[in-house]
Design a protein around this motif. Structure first.
Motif, PDB file in Angstrom:
ATOM      1  N   PHE A  70      -0.773   5.114  -0.535  1.00  0.00           N
ATOM      2  CA  PHE A  70      -2.226   5.143  -0.608  1.00  0.00           C
ATOM      3  C   PHE A  70      -2.823   5.935   0.545  1.00  0.00           C
ATOM      4  CE2 PHE A  70      -1.684   1.059  -2.968  1.00  0.00           C
ATOM      5  CZ  PHE A  70      -2.249   1.482  -4.148  1.00  0.00           C
ATOM      6  N   HIS A  71      -2.014   6.134   1.581  1.00  0.00           N
ATOM      7  CA  HIS A  71      -2.548   6.795   2.763  1.00  0.00           C
ATOM      8  C   HIS A  71      -1.438   7.600   3.427  1.00  0.00           C
ATOM      9  CE1 HIS A  71      -4.245   7.178   6.830  1.00  0.00           C
ATOM     10  NE2 HIS A  71      -5.388   7.187   6.165  1.00  0.00           N
ATOM     11  N   THR A  72      -1.642   8.904   3.587  1.00  0.00           N
ATOM     12  CA  THR A  72      -0.583   9.761   4.137  1.00  0.00           C
ATOM     13  C   THR A  72      -1.046  10.609   5.317  1.00  0.00           C
ATOM     14  OG1 THR A  72      -1.127  11.485   2.542  1.00  0.00           O
ATOM     15  CG2 THR A  72       0.604   9.928   1.919  1.00  0.00           C
ATOM     16  N   VAL A  73      -2.251  10.377   5.823  1.00  0.00           N
ATOM     17  CA  VAL A  73      -2.787  11.195   6.910  1.00  0.00           C
ATOM     18  C   VAL A  73      -2.591  10.454   8.235  1.00  0.00           C
ATOM     19  CG1 VAL A  73      -4.835  12.340   7.823  1.00  0.00           C
ATOM     20  CG2 VAL A  73      -4.458  12.252   5.350  1.00  0.00           C
ATOM     21  N   ASP A  74      -1.680  10.960   9.053  1.00  0.00           N
ATOM     22  CA  ASP A  74      -1.428  10.341  10.356  1.00  0.00           C
ATOM     23  C   ASP A  74      -2.683  10.353  11.224  1.00  0.00           C
ATOM     24  OD1 ASP A  74       1.214   9.798   9.795  1.00  0.00           O
ATOM     25  OD2 ASP A  74       1.959  11.647  10.711  1.00  0.00           O
ATOM     26  N   GLY A  75      -2.900   9.259  11.926  1.00  0.00           N
ATOM     27  CA  GLY A  75      -4.006   9.180  12.870  1.00  0.00           C
ATOM     28  C   GLY A  75      -5.360   8.884  12.239  1.00  0.00           C
ATOM     29  N   ILE A 126       0.813  -1.217   0.000  1.00  0.00           N
ATOM     30  CA  ILE A 126       0.000   0.000   0.000  1.00  0.00           C
ATOM     31  C   ILE A 126       0.850   1.273   0.000  1.00  0.00           C
ATOM     32  CG2 ILE A 126      -2.017  -1.079   1.047  1.00  0.00           C
ATOM     33  CD1 ILE A 126      -1.194   0.171   3.717  1.00  0.00           C
ATOM     34  N   ASN A 127       2.117   1.084  -0.212  1.00  0.00           N
ATOM     35  CA  ASN A 127       3.008   2.236  -0.383  1.00  0.00           C
ATOM     36  C   ASN A 127       4.179   1.779  -1.238  1.00  0.00           C
ATOM     37  OD1 ASN A 127       4.085   0.554   1.503  1.00  0.00           O
ATOM     38  ND2 ASN A 127       4.503   2.092   3.031  1.00  0.00           N
ATOM     39  N   SER A 128       4.995   2.685  -1.691  1.00  0.00           N
ATOM     40  CA  SER A 128       6.094   2.303  -2.571  1.00  0.00           C
ATOM     41  C   SER A 128       7.099   1.415  -1.833  1.00  0.00           C
ATOM     42  CB  SER A 128       6.774   3.541  -3.130  1.00  0.00           C
ATOM     43  OG  SER A 128       7.195   4.396  -2.101  1.00  0.00           O
ATOM     44  N   CYS A 129       7.887   0.715  -2.625  1.00  0.00           N
ATOM     45  CA  CYS A 129       8.890  -0.185  -2.060  1.00  0.00           C
ATOM     46  C   CYS A 129      10.146  -0.120  -2.930  1.00  0.00           C
ATOM     47  CB  CYS A 129       8.342  -1.607  -2.004  1.00  0.00           C
ATOM     48  SG  CYS A 129       8.170  -2.358  -3.632  1.00  0.00           S
ATOM     49  N   ASP A 130      11.074  -1.009  -2.701  1.00  0.00           N
ATOM     50  CA  ASP A 130      12.322  -1.050  -3.462  1.00  0.00           C
ATOM     51  C   ASP A 130      12.098  -1.237  -4.956  1.00  0.00           C
ATOM     52  OD1 ASP A 130      13.111  -1.144  -0.864  1.00  0.00           O
ATOM     53  OD2 ASP A 130      14.271  -2.973  -1.023  1.00  0.00           O
ATOM     54  N   PHE A 131      10.996  -1.884  -5.328  1.00  0.00           N
ATOM     55  CA  PHE A 131      10.736  -2.211  -6.724  1.00  0.00           C
ATOM     56  C   PHE A 131       9.885  -1.165  -7.433  1.00  0.00           C
ATOM     57  CE2 PHE A 131      11.060  -6.197  -4.295  1.00  0.00           C
ATOM     58  CZ  PHE A 131      12.255  -6.654  -4.812  1.00  0.00           C
ATOM     59  N   SER A 132       9.449  -0.145  -6.747  1.00  0.00           N
ATOM     60  CA  SER A 132       8.583   0.875  -7.328  1.00  0.00           C
ATOM     61  C   SER A 132       9.374   1.839  -8.210  1.00  0.00           C
ATOM     62  CB  SER A 132       7.889   1.686  -6.230  1.00  0.00           C
ATOM     63  OG  SER A 132       7.115   0.853  -5.415  1.00  0.00           O
ATOM     64  N   VAL A 133       8.721   2.291  -9.276  1.00  0.00           N
ATOM     65  CA  VAL A 133       9.349   3.245 -10.185  1.00  0.00           C
ATOM     66  C   VAL A 133       9.465   4.615  -9.536  1.00  0.00           C
ATOM     67  CG1 VAL A 133       9.092   4.400 -12.409  1.00  0.00           C
ATOM     68  CG2 VAL A 133       8.479   2.000 -12.170  1.00  0.00           C
ATOM     69  N   GLU A 134       8.456   4.955  -8.728  1.00  0.00           N
ATOM     70  CA  GLU A 134       8.470   6.233  -8.020  1.00  0.00           C
ATOM     71  C   GLU A 134       7.841   6.048  -6.646  1.00  0.00           C
ATOM     72  OE1 GLU A 134       4.525   8.412  -9.728  1.00  0.00           O
ATOM     73  OE2 GLU A 134       6.225   8.268 -11.082  1.00  0.00           O
ATOM     74  N   PHE A 185      -7.950   7.371   2.539  1.00  0.00           N
ATOM     75  CA  PHE A 185      -7.299   6.312   1.761  1.00  0.00           C
ATOM     76  C   PHE A 185      -7.565   6.525   0.271  1.00  0.00           C
ATOM     77  CE2 PHE A 185      -6.619   2.090   0.033  1.00  0.00           C
ATOM     78  CZ  PHE A 185      -5.499   1.674   0.726  1.00  0.00           C
ATOM     79  N   ASP A 186      -6.552   6.381  -0.550  1.00  0.00           N
ATOM     80  CA  ASP A 186      -6.669   6.599  -1.991  1.00  0.00           C
ATOM     81  C   ASP A 186      -7.313   5.376  -2.654  1.00  0.00           C
ATOM     82  OD1 ASP A 186      -6.406   7.167  -4.671  1.00  0.00           O
ATOM     83  OD2 ASP A 186      -4.217   7.077  -4.694  1.00  0.00           O
ATOM     84  N   THR A 187      -8.622   5.370  -2.737  1.00  0.00           N
ATOM     85  CA  THR A 187      -9.337   4.244  -3.339  1.00  0.00           C
ATOM     86  C   THR A 187      -9.300   4.295  -4.864  1.00  0.00           C
ATOM     87  OG1 THR A 187     -11.424   5.458  -3.238  1.00  0.00           O
ATOM     88  CG2 THR A 187     -10.906   3.995  -1.388  1.00  0.00           C
TER      89      THR A 187
END
Length: 105
Positions: free
Chosen positions: A46-51, A34-42, A58-60
Motif C-alpha cells: 500500500f505504500h512504497t515511498v521511503d521517508g 498493509i503489504n503482501s505476506c506468505d498468504f498473498s497471491v501476489e 498511501f494507496d487509499t
C-alpha cells in the motif's frame, strides 16, 4: 479470503455469522496487513515511498485487491454482520474495529 471466495453466498453468510455474529464467536477486532505476506497471491504494498511519514503516497484505493482475493468484500461483510448482531437496545451499533499493520516489523 481466497477460500472465502469459493463459498456460496449462503456459505459466506454462515461463516460471517460463525465468526462475528452473536450466536458465533463474536470477534470484534480484525487485522489486515498493509503489504503482501506468505498468504498473498501476489506481491503488493500500500505504500512504497521511503521517508513519506505523512503517508501522502498511501494507496487509499486498495488497488491490489480489485476483486482478486475478495479481502475488501470479506471485511465489509464482517463489519455489517458484527454491527447488526451486536446492536444494543439503546440503539447504538456494535463497534467492529479493523486495523492495518505491516506483516512484519
Amino acid at each position: 479470503s481466497l477460500n472465502y471466495q469459493t463459498l456460496s453466498d449462503a456459505g459466506k453468510q454462515k461463516l460471517m455469522e460463525l465468526f462475528f455474529g452473536r450466536a458465533g464467536l463474536g470477534y470484534s477486532l480484525g487485522r489486515v496487513h498493509i503489504n503482501s505476506c506468505d498468504f498473498s497471491v501476489e506481491s503488493y504494498a500500500f505504500h512504497t515511498v521511503d521517508g513519506d511519514f505523512q503517508l501522502k503516497h498511501f494507496d487509499t484505493n486498495v488497488t491490489h485487491d480489485a476483486q482478486k482475493d475478495g479481502m475488501i468484500d470479506m471485511i465489509l461483510r464482517a463489519t455489517t454482520v458484527f454491527n447488526q448482531e451486536w446492536k444494543s437496545e439503546d440503539g447504538l451499533d456494535g463497534n467492529f474495529k479493523m486495523y492495518a499493520s505491516p506483516w512484519s516489523p
